[in-house]
Design a protein around this motif. Structure first.
Motif, PDB file in Angstrom:
ATOM      1  N   MET A  35       2.478   1.731  -3.440  1.00 53.94           N
ATOM      2  CA  MET A  35       1.541   2.252  -4.424  1.00 53.94           C
ATOM      3  C   MET A  35       1.247   3.730  -4.175  1.00 53.94           C
ATOM      4  SD  MET A  35      -0.224   1.749  -7.150  1.00 53.94           S
ATOM      5  CE  MET A  35      -0.881   0.107  -7.506  1.00 53.94           C
ATOM      6  N   GLY A  36       1.098   4.115  -2.916  1.00 56.12           N
ATOM      7  CA  GLY A  36       0.889   5.520  -2.597  1.00 56.12           C
ATOM      8  C   GLY A  36       2.063   6.377  -3.011  1.00 56.12           C
ATOM      9  N   GLU A  37       3.272   5.851  -2.789  1.00 55.90           N
ATOM     10  CA  GLU A  37       4.476   6.580  -3.183  1.00 55.90           C
ATOM     11  C   GLU A  37       4.528   6.758  -4.697  1.00 55.90           C
ATOM     12  OE1 GLU A  37       9.359   5.943  -3.093  1.00 55.90           O
ATOM     13  OE2 GLU A  37       8.020   4.519  -2.084  1.00 55.90           O
ATOM     14  N   LEU A  38       4.185   5.702  -5.438  1.00 55.21           N
ATOM     15  CA  LEU A  38       4.184   5.790  -6.895  1.00 55.21           C
ATOM     16  C   LEU A  38       3.113   6.755  -7.396  1.00 55.21           C
ATOM     17  CD1 LEU A  38       4.681   2.011  -7.749  1.00 55.21           C
ATOM     18  CD2 LEU A  38       6.242   3.867  -8.377  1.00 55.21           C
ATOM     19  N   ALA A  39       1.934   6.688  -6.791  1.00 56.85           N
ATOM     20  CA  ALA A  39       0.835   7.555  -7.222  1.00 56.85           C
ATOM     21  C   ALA A  39       1.167   9.022  -7.014  1.00 56.85           C
ATOM     22  CB  ALA A  39      -0.448   7.196  -6.478  1.00 56.85           C
ATOM     23  N   GLY A  40       1.912   9.320  -5.966  1.00 57.14           N
ATOM     24  CA  GLY A  40       2.292  10.702  -5.708  1.00 57.14           C
ATOM     25  C   GLY A  40       3.587  11.109  -6.357  1.00 57.14           C
ATOM     26  N   GLY A  41       4.219  10.178  -7.092  1.00 56.66           N
ATOM     27  CA  GLY A  41       5.501  10.483  -7.698  1.00 56.66           C
ATOM     28  C   GLY A  41       5.577  10.069  -9.147  1.00 56.66           C
ATOM     29  N   ALA A  42       6.167   8.885  -9.390  1.00 56.42           N
ATOM     30  CA  ALA A  42       6.453   8.459 -10.765  1.00 56.42           C
ATOM     31  C   ALA A  42       5.202   8.317 -11.610  1.00 56.42           C
ATOM     32  CB  ALA A  42       7.226   7.137 -10.735  1.00 56.42           C
ATOM     33  N   VAL A  43       4.148   7.694 -11.071  1.00 56.80           N
ATOM     34  CA  VAL A  43       2.927   7.510 -11.859  1.00 56.80           C
ATOM     35  C   VAL A  43       2.309   8.860 -12.203  1.00 56.80           C
ATOM     36  CG1 VAL A  43       0.586   6.570 -11.849  1.00 56.80           C
ATOM     37  CG2 VAL A  43       2.474   5.198 -10.980  1.00 56.80           C
ATOM     38  N   ASP A  44       2.364   9.779 -11.269  1.00 60.15           N
ATOM     39  CA  ASP A  44       1.859  11.127 -11.531  1.00 60.15           C
ATOM     40  C   ASP A  44       2.608  11.763 -12.695  1.00 60.15           C
ATOM     41  OD1 ASP A  44       0.535  13.508 -11.293  1.00 60.15           O
ATOM     42  OD2 ASP A  44       1.558  14.159  -9.473  1.00 60.15           O
ATOM     43  N   ASP A  45       3.921  11.640 -12.690  1.00 57.74           N
ATOM     44  CA  ASP A  45       4.734  12.204 -13.778  1.00 57.74           C
ATOM     45  C   ASP A  45       4.420  11.520 -15.104  1.00 57.74           C
ATOM     46  OD1 ASP A  45       5.983  13.901 -11.973  1.00 57.74           O
ATOM     47  OD2 ASP A  45       7.633  12.509 -11.593  1.00 57.74           O
ATOM     48  N   TRP A  46       4.329  10.195 -15.076  1.00 59.54           N
ATOM     49  CA  TRP A  46       4.019   9.461 -16.304  1.00 59.54           C
ATOM     50  C   TRP A  46       2.637   9.824 -16.842  1.00 59.54           C
ATOM     51  CZ3 TRP A  46       5.850   4.482 -13.466  1.00 59.54           C
ATOM     52  CH2 TRP A  46       7.248   4.380 -13.550  1.00 59.54           C
ATOM     53  N   ALA A  47       1.689   9.984 -15.917  1.00 56.94           N
ATOM     54  CA  ALA A  47       0.323  10.313 -16.340  1.00 56.94           C
ATOM     55  C   ALA A  47       0.279  11.655 -17.064  1.00 56.94           C
ATOM     56  CB  ALA A  47      -0.611  10.327 -15.128  1.00 56.94           C
ATOM     57  N   LEU A  48       0.985  12.630 -16.528  1.00 57.20           N
ATOM     58  CA  LEU A  48       1.014  13.943 -17.169  1.00 57.20           C
ATOM     59  C   LEU A  48       1.698  13.863 -18.533  1.00 57.20           C
ATOM     60  CD1 LEU A  48       1.916  16.154 -14.071  1.00 57.20           C
ATOM     61  CD2 LEU A  48      -0.285  16.021 -15.230  1.00 57.20           C
ATOM     62  N   GLU A  49       2.778  13.098 -18.603  1.00 60.97           N
ATOM     63  CA  GLU A  49       3.486  12.953 -19.874  1.00 60.97           C
ATOM     64  C   GLU A  49       2.618  12.216 -20.888  1.00 60.97           C
ATOM     65  OE1 GLU A  49       6.643  13.555 -22.488  1.00 60.97           O
ATOM     66  OE2 GLU A  49       6.246  14.404 -20.503  1.00 60.97           O
ATOM     67  N   ALA A  50       1.911  11.180 -20.447  1.00 61.45           N
ATOM     68  CA  ALA A  50       1.042  10.440 -21.355  1.00 61.45           C
ATOM     69  C   ALA A  50      -0.119  11.303 -21.836  1.00 61.45           C
ATOM     70  CB  ALA A  50       0.518   9.183 -20.665  1.00 61.45           C
ATOM     71  N   ASP A  51      -0.617  12.175 -20.975  1.00 59.18           N
ATOM     72  CA  ASP A  51      -1.694  13.084 -21.387  1.00 59.18           C
ATOM     73  C   ASP A  51      -1.222  14.037 -22.479  1.00 59.18           C
ATOM     74  OD1 ASP A  51      -3.528  11.973 -19.693  1.00 59.18           O
ATOM     75  OD2 ASP A  51      -3.335  13.495 -18.133  1.00 59.18           O
ATOM     76  N   ARG A  52       0.026  14.435 -22.392  1.00 64.92           N
ATOM     77  CA  ARG A  52       0.572  15.336 -23.416  1.00 64.92           C
ATOM     78  C   ARG A  52       0.854  14.597 -24.725  1.00 64.92           C
ATOM     79  NH1 ARG A  52       4.254  16.532 -19.063  1.00 64.92           N
ATOM     80  NH2 ARG A  52       3.528  18.287 -17.804  1.00 64.92           N
ATOM     81  N   ASN A  53       0.943  13.272 -24.646  1.00 67.30           N
ATOM     82  CA  ASN A  53       1.269  12.456 -25.817  1.00 67.30           C
ATOM     83  C   ASN A  53       0.270  11.311 -25.931  1.00 67.30           C
ATOM     84  OD1 ASN A  53       4.205  13.530 -26.614  1.00 67.30           O
ATOM     85  ND2 ASN A  53       4.102  13.372 -24.386  1.00 67.30           N
ATOM     86  N   PRO A  54      -0.947  11.600 -26.361  1.00 67.48           N
ATOM     87  CA  PRO A  54      -1.989  10.572 -26.401  1.00 67.48           C
ATOM     88  C   PRO A  54      -1.671   9.467 -27.410  1.00 67.48           C
ATOM     89  CG  PRO A  54      -2.709  12.562 -27.531  1.00 67.48           C
ATOM     90  CD  PRO A  54      -1.426  12.904 -26.851  1.00 67.48           C
ATOM     91  N   PRO A  55      -2.310   8.317 -27.275  1.00 66.85           N
ATOM     92  CA  PRO A  55      -2.056   7.213 -28.210  1.00 66.85           C
ATOM     93  C   PRO A  55      -2.496   7.554 -29.619  1.00 66.85           C
ATOM     94  CG  PRO A  55      -3.940   6.742 -26.795  1.00 66.85           C
ATOM     95  CD  PRO A  55      -3.294   7.971 -26.250  1.00 66.85           C
ATOM     96  N   PHE A  97       0.837  -1.204   0.000  1.00 69.59           N
ATOM     97  CA  PHE A  97       0.000   0.000   0.000  1.00 69.59           C
ATOM     98  C   PHE A  97       0.871   1.253   0.000  1.00 69.59           C
ATOM     99  CE2 PHE A  97      -3.278  -2.761   2.264  1.00 69.59           C
ATOM    100  CZ  PHE A  97      -4.021  -2.957   1.107  1.00 69.59           C
ATOM    101  N   GLU A  98       1.911   1.235   0.822  1.00 68.72           N
ATOM    102  CA  GLU A  98       2.788   2.401   0.902  1.00 68.72           C
ATOM    103  C   GLU A  98       3.527   2.621  -0.422  1.00 68.72           C
ATOM    104  OE1 GLU A  98       5.258   1.700   4.260  1.00 68.72           O
ATOM    105  OE2 GLU A  98       3.619   1.892   5.709  1.00 68.72           O
TER     106      GLU A  98
END
Length: 326
Positions: free
Chosen positions: A115-135, A112-113
């Motif tokens: 996943m929380g760390e990823l959600a507030g860090g790397a996944v957040d960064d990846w999500a923003l980058e993926a939003d800027r570069n849609p499929p 759980f910890e």
């Protein structure tokens, strides 16, 4: 330093993904103000070290560590933006402790910890980058061969690896060897991990859920030979060998009322079925397997004449199945 403050999206054009609640951040003191701003003001905020300028939508006062709303409600800051995660959510911790067996709750704390760390860090960064570069849909290869492939940004693929491989969110309900635990996980484990993950990336929850649901439906209703043939691919924890699921249900004439389905299914001598029709609004269209609604030839009208079919993307000879993504 800027402090995170619980807030409401309606007040400012800013929300910080990676947390269960929408956040506004204390104003950056560099703007020379005392923290008070009126509607229309341009305000600088600091989000995980990135300065963002937003327009205040409603008159509100921002002070160090608190926000005063128009109705007089005051919400205090109590979360460190650098550690946005499961440990910061006291309500989630209490619910997990209440509904999970004590030994399982203790065992899952690092997961759980993490996943929380990823959600507030790397996944957040990846999500923003993926939003800027849609499929994008790649219709043909460089040599002109028709490929019908959805090309995803590397950031999106990294998020898939976290969800499908590292935490097995699509398989956790169907395996008994997940996250270092022997035995079936209670459903709340999957829901809690997914809840944390989607604080940064909600869109990926759609193919995750479809893969999970397709697996469940195949296990419950599929012919045994289909289960034995295809289930291992759906439950594989090897990211490169695993496949995802999709659902092709909707048609232009059959949206909320699927009894109007026009796609037809015709039985073949080898026991397979050949489907003819057009589906509309298909999520995850190039997934390894799709579940498709179609009307059986010679069947009764309405819902009773509709059946559910498993559509593999790849045929047994390695070729791509005969449907076109547009």
């Amino acid at each position: 330093d800027a402090l995170p403050i619980y807030g409401q999206h309606a007040f400012v054009e800013l929300f910080i993904v990676g947390v269960q609640r929408l956040f506004i951040l204390a104003v950056d003191g560099a703007d020379g103000t005392d923290g008070r701003h009126a509607a229309g003001d341009q305000v600088r905020f600091r989000a995980r070290g990135i300065a963002l300028e937003v327009a205040v939508q409603t008159a509100l006062a921002l002070r160090h560590g608190q926000v005063v709303r128009g109705l007089g409600e005051m919400v205090h800051a109590d979360v460190d933006v650098a550690s946005l995660g499961q440990a910061a959510d006291a309500e989630l911790q209490q619910l997990l402790a209440l509904y999970l067996p004590t030994d399982l709750y203790a065992h899952l704390q690092p997961y759980f910890e993490r996943m929380g760390e990823l959600a507030g860090g790397a996944v957040d960064d990846w999500a923003l980058e993926a939003d800027r570069n849609p499929p994008t849909l790649e219709m043909r290869s460089r040599s002109g061969k028709e490929v019908q492939r959805i090309v995803k940004h590397p950031a999106y693929i990294e998020m898939e690896k976290v969800a499908y491989q590292q935490f097995g969110l699509a398989a956790i309900s169907h395996r008994e060897d997940m996250l270092g635990w022997k035995g079936k996980m209670p459903p709340i484990v999957k829901y809690a991990l997914t809840y944390l993950f989607v604080q940064s990336e909600f869109g990926l929850c759609c193919p995750l859920s479809m893969t999970d649901s397709l697996t469940r439906t195949l296990k419950k209703y599929g012919e045994q030979k289909l289960v034995e043939k295809y289930l291992p691919q759906l439950l594989s924890m090897d990211f490169d060998a695993s496949v995802q699921g999709s659902m092709f249900m909707t048609e232009q004439a059959a949206g909320s009322d699927i009894s109007n389905t026009l796609t037809m299914a015709y039985p073949q001598e080898d026991g397979s079925w050949r489907l003819y029709g057009e589906k509309w609004f298909c999520s995850n269209p190039d997934a390894g397997f799709g579940m498709v609604l179609a009307r059986v030839e010679g069947g009764p009208p309405g819902m009773k004449g509709i059946s559910l079919f498993l559509l593999p993307r790849q045929l047994d000879d390695g070729s791509t199945n005969h449907y076109t993504i547009v």
